[in-house]
Design a protein around this motif. Structure first.
Motif, PDB file in Angstrom:
ATOM      1  N   LEU A   1       0.804  -1.213   0.000  1.00 19.84           N
ATOM      2  CA  LEU A   1       0.000   0.000   0.000  1.00 19.84           C
ATOM      3  C   LEU A   1       0.840   1.268   0.000  1.00 19.84           C
ATOM      4  CD1 LEU A   1      -2.776  -1.050   2.508  1.00 19.84           C
ATOM      5  CD2 LEU A   1      -2.753  -1.242   0.023  1.00 19.84           C
ATOM      6  N   TRP A   2       2.018   1.201   0.616  1.00 26.91           N
ATOM      7  CA  TRP A   2       2.838   2.402   0.746  1.00 26.91           C
ATOM      8  C   TRP A   2       4.274   1.996   1.025  1.00 26.91           C
ATOM      9  CZ3 TRP A   2       5.669   4.008   5.000  1.00 26.91           C
ATOM     10  CH2 TRP A   2       6.167   5.311   4.932  1.00 26.91           C
ATOM     11  N   ARG A   3       5.224   2.763   0.470  1.00 29.45           N
ATOM     12  CA  ARG A   3       6.646   2.532   0.761  1.00 29.45           C
ATOM     13  C   ARG A   3       7.325   3.871   0.948  1.00 29.45           C
ATOM     14  NH1 ARG A   3       6.838  -1.895  -3.544  1.00 29.45           N
ATOM     15  NH2 ARG A   3       7.135  -0.277  -5.074  1.00 29.45           N
ATOM     16  N   SER A   4       8.144   3.956   1.994  1.00 28.89           N
ATOM     17  CA  SER A   4       8.965   5.150   2.177  1.00 28.89           C
ATOM     18  C   SER A   4      10.133   5.082   1.192  1.00 28.89           C
ATOM     19  CB  SER A   4       9.498   5.205   3.609  1.00 28.89           C
ATOM     20  OG  SER A   4      10.456   4.172   3.805  1.00 28.89           O
TER      21      SER A   4
ATOM     22  N   LYS B   1       8.199  -8.174  12.221  1.00 31.55           N
ATOM     23  CA  LYS B   1       7.935  -7.050  13.121  1.00 31.55           C
ATOM     24  C   LYS B   1       9.247  -6.499  13.686  1.00 31.55           C
ATOM     25  CE  LYS B   1       5.219  -5.850  17.182  1.00 31.55           C
ATOM     26  NZ  LYS B   1       4.293  -6.334  18.195  1.00 31.55           N
ATOM     27  N   GLU B   2      10.134  -7.388  14.134  1.00 35.25           N
ATOM     28  CA  GLU B   2      11.426  -6.968  14.669  1.00 35.25           C
ATOM     29  C   GLU B   2      12.276  -6.284  13.600  1.00 35.25           C
ATOM     30  OE1 GLU B   2      13.187 -10.491  16.312  1.00 35.25           O
ATOM     31  OE2 GLU B   2      11.959 -10.393  18.125  1.00 35.25           O
ATOM     32  N   TYR B   3      12.218  -6.815  12.390  1.00 30.85           N
ATOM     33  CA  TYR B   3      13.017  -6.244  11.304  1.00 30.85           C
ATOM     34  C   TYR B   3      12.549  -4.824  10.987  1.00 30.85           C
ATOM     35  CZ  TYR B   3      15.695  -5.871   7.003  1.00 30.85           C
ATOM     36  OH  TYR B   3      16.563  -5.459   6.033  1.00 30.85           O
ATOM     37  N   PHE B   4      11.219  -4.615  10.915  1.00 32.12           N
ATOM     38  CA  PHE B   4      10.705  -3.260  10.682  1.00 32.12           C
ATOM     39  C   PHE B   4      11.146  -2.314  11.793  1.00 32.12           C
ATOM     40  CE2 PHE B   4       7.064  -4.928   7.933  1.00 32.12           C
ATOM     41  CZ  PHE B   4       7.634  -4.470   6.769  1.00 32.12           C
ATOM     42  N   ALA B   5      11.052  -2.763  13.031  1.00 31.48           N
ATOM     43  CA  ALA B   5      11.413  -1.900  14.166  1.00 31.48           C
ATOM     44  C   ALA B   5      12.896  -1.533  14.119  1.00 31.48           C
ATOM     45  CB  ALA B   5      11.068  -2.595  15.482  1.00 31.48           C
TER      46      ALA B   5
ATOM     47  N   TYR C   1      17.510   2.043  12.571  1.00 31.82           N
ATOM     48  CA  TYR C   1      18.696   2.186  11.729  1.00 31.82           C
ATOM     49  C   TYR C   1      18.609   3.462  10.888  1.00 31.82           C
ATOM     50  CZ  TYR C   1      22.133   1.132   8.099  1.00 31.82           C
ATOM     51  OH  TYR C   1      23.190   1.193   7.221  1.00 31.82           O
ATOM     52  N   TYR C   2      17.457   3.689  10.252  1.00 39.24           N
ATOM     53  CA  TYR C   2      17.297   4.884   9.417  1.00 39.24           C
ATOM     54  C   TYR C   2      17.402   6.151  10.265  1.00 39.24           C
ATOM     55  CZ  TYR C   2      15.677   1.503   5.971  1.00 39.24           C
ATOM     56  OH  TYR C   2      15.583   0.431   5.131  1.00 39.24           O
TER      57      TYR C   2
ATOM     58  N   GLN D   1      29.492   4.788  15.942  1.00 38.62           N
ATOM     59  CA  GLN D   1      29.416   3.619  16.820  1.00 38.62           C
ATOM     60  C   GLN D   1      27.957   3.208  17.054  1.00 38.62           C
ATOM     61  OE1 GLN D   1      31.168   6.389  17.538  1.00 38.62           O
ATOM     62  NE2 GLN D   1      33.300   5.716  17.581  1.00 38.62           N
ATOM     63  N   GLN D   2      27.074   4.170  17.231  1.00 36.75           N
ATOM     64  CA  GLN D   2      25.663   3.869  17.434  1.00 36.75           C
ATOM     65  C   GLN D   2      25.056   3.262  16.169  1.00 36.75           C
ATOM     66  OE1 GLN D   2      24.689   7.879  18.617  1.00 36.75           O
ATOM     67  NE2 GLN D   2      24.269   7.243  20.737  1.00 36.75           N
ATOM     68  N   ILE D   3      25.425   3.799  15.038  1.00 35.98           N
ATOM     69  CA  ILE D   3      24.939   3.260  13.763  1.00 35.98           C
ATOM     70  C   ILE D   3      25.401   1.819  13.606  1.00 35.98           C
ATOM     71  CG2 ILE D   3      25.111   3.440  11.245  1.00 35.98           C
ATOM     72  CD1 ILE D   3      25.377   6.511  11.674  1.00 35.98           C
ATOM     73  N   GLU D   4      26.666   1.559  13.921  1.00 34.30           N
ATOM     74  CA  GLU D   4      27.212   0.203  13.804  1.00 34.30           C
ATOM     75  C   GLU D   4      26.488  -0.771  14.725  1.00 34.30           C
ATOM     76  OE1 GLU D   4      31.391  -2.208  14.357  1.00 34.30           O
ATOM     77  OE2 GLU D   4      31.459  -0.045  14.010  1.00 34.30           O
ATOM     78  N   THR D   5      26.186  -0.348  15.930  1.00 37.37           N
ATOM     79  CA  THR D   5      25.474  -1.207  16.888  1.00 37.37           C
ATOM     80  C   THR D   5      24.090  -1.567  16.366  1.00 37.37           C
ATOM     81  OG1 THR D   5      26.672  -0.236  18.737  1.00 37.37           O
ATOM     82  CG2 THR D   5      24.602  -1.359  19.250  1.00 37.37           C
ATOM     83  N   VAL D   6      23.362  -0.582  15.875  1.00 38.59           N
ATOM     84  CA  VAL D   6      22.016  -0.836  15.342  1.00 38.59           C
ATOM     85  C   VAL D   6      22.108  -1.713  14.094  1.00 38.59           C
ATOM     86  CG1 VAL D   6      19.955   0.241  14.350  1.00 38.59           C
ATOM     87  CG2 VAL D   6      21.056   1.275  16.332  1.00 38.59           C
ATOM     88  N   ASP D   7      23.105  -1.451  13.244  1.00 36.53           N
ATOM     89  CA  ASP D   7      23.267  -2.245  12.030  1.00 36.53           C
ATOM     90  C   ASP D   7      23.581  -3.708  12.359  1.00 36.53           C
ATOM     91  OD1 ASP D   7      23.300  -2.496   9.171  1.00 36.53           O
ATOM     92  OD2 ASP D   7      25.489  -2.649   9.297  1.00 36.53           O
TER      93      ASP D   7
END
Length: 160
Positions: A17-20, A92-96, A101-102, A111-117
């Protein structure tokens, strides 16, 4: 001669229905990477001996994934239907984690980006293993193909 690979992927656009912009980029990359390198081999032998390459179409209806497989000339071979109940949590976890991440990319330290990635990759890897397991005995795929297909399954679950 066998050519066990996917040469074309279509997503049921009626499902989405929608994509960012971020999700659209993920979709484009997943399809590009999938076409560039994959292993996809239906286990069932076809009467005429056809063994690839394949075109696939993915759709989700009533909580089930349909993988329609066609020949290179687009003539249909078969459709596998896979219950997605076991994928609800990983999706659900992947979307969250993708949302995190975005956001991190836009406002966090490296470092924070790497942790989330790393967390995003871990969820993605677990889901890819689950997909390989669920397709066992039906379609043989490698790990990278499973990862990219999981990304596309997630795209099909976006409801806006």
């Amino acid at each position: 001669m066998a050519d066990y690979r996917i040469i074309n992927v279509e997503l049921d656009e009626h499902t989405i229905l929608w994509r960012s912009a971020d999700i659209e980029q993920e979709r484009r990359i997943a399809i590009f990477d999938l076409i560039e390198g994959n292993y996809f081999a239906p286990v069932r032998a076809y009467p005429d001996g056809y063994a690839g390459p394949y075109r696939i179409s993915l759709s989700v209806e009533e909580g089930r994934l349909a993988i329609a497989i066609a020949r290179e000339d687009a003539s249909p071979l078969e459709t596998y239907v896979l219950g997605l109940g076991r994928f609800r949590r990983p999706i659900k976890e992947y979307f969250a984690i993708c949302d995190s991440y975005y956001q991190a990319i836009r406002a966090s330290t490296p470092q924070q980006i790497e942790t989330v990635d790393m967390a995003r990759r871990a969820i993605h890897n677990e889901a890819a293993e689950l997909l390989k397991e669920r397709l066992e005995g039906k379609i043989s795929i490698d790990f990278d193909t499973a990862r990219r297909l999981f990304t596309l399954i997630c795209v099909l679950h976006i409801k806006g």
